[in-house]
Design a protein around this motif. Structure first.
Motif: not given
Length: 100
Positions: A1-26
């Protein structure tokens, strides 16, 4: 579960970077779902840790008790005979005096 939590945190950070660049509802919806999943996993992990701590505190170890022998001892009134068999002085296969 620790590895899954770490992976989700990384993906969330990547998506936050993408959102600030271009807004997308999806991307925003996906980010919200992932954040909820992360919160659930962290809550489950903390509950598991608390349960483990409680189990460690409340567990009592029973003293070791020997089991009774399954057979009863040989009765005293029966005769006993001691037989001593002499060890061989030579090898039965080759006849050598050197035994290993």
């Amino acid at each position: 579960s620790d590895a899954l939590i770490a992976r989700l945190r990384l993906e969330i950070e990547k998506l936050k970077r993408e959102i600030h660049g271009s807004r997308s509802e999806r991307k925003a919806r996906l980010l919200e779902q992932m954040e909820l999943q992360l919160e659930e996993l962290e809550a489950d992990a903390s509950q598991d840790e608390l349960a483990a701590e409680m189990a460690a505190r409340s567990s009592t170890v029973r003293a070791f008790e020997r089991k009774r022998p399954s057979r009863k001892p040989f009765p005293d009134h029966l005769p006993r005979e001691r037989v001593v068999i002499a060890a061989p002085s030579n090898c039965p296969c080759c006849g050598s005096a050197k035994l290993a």
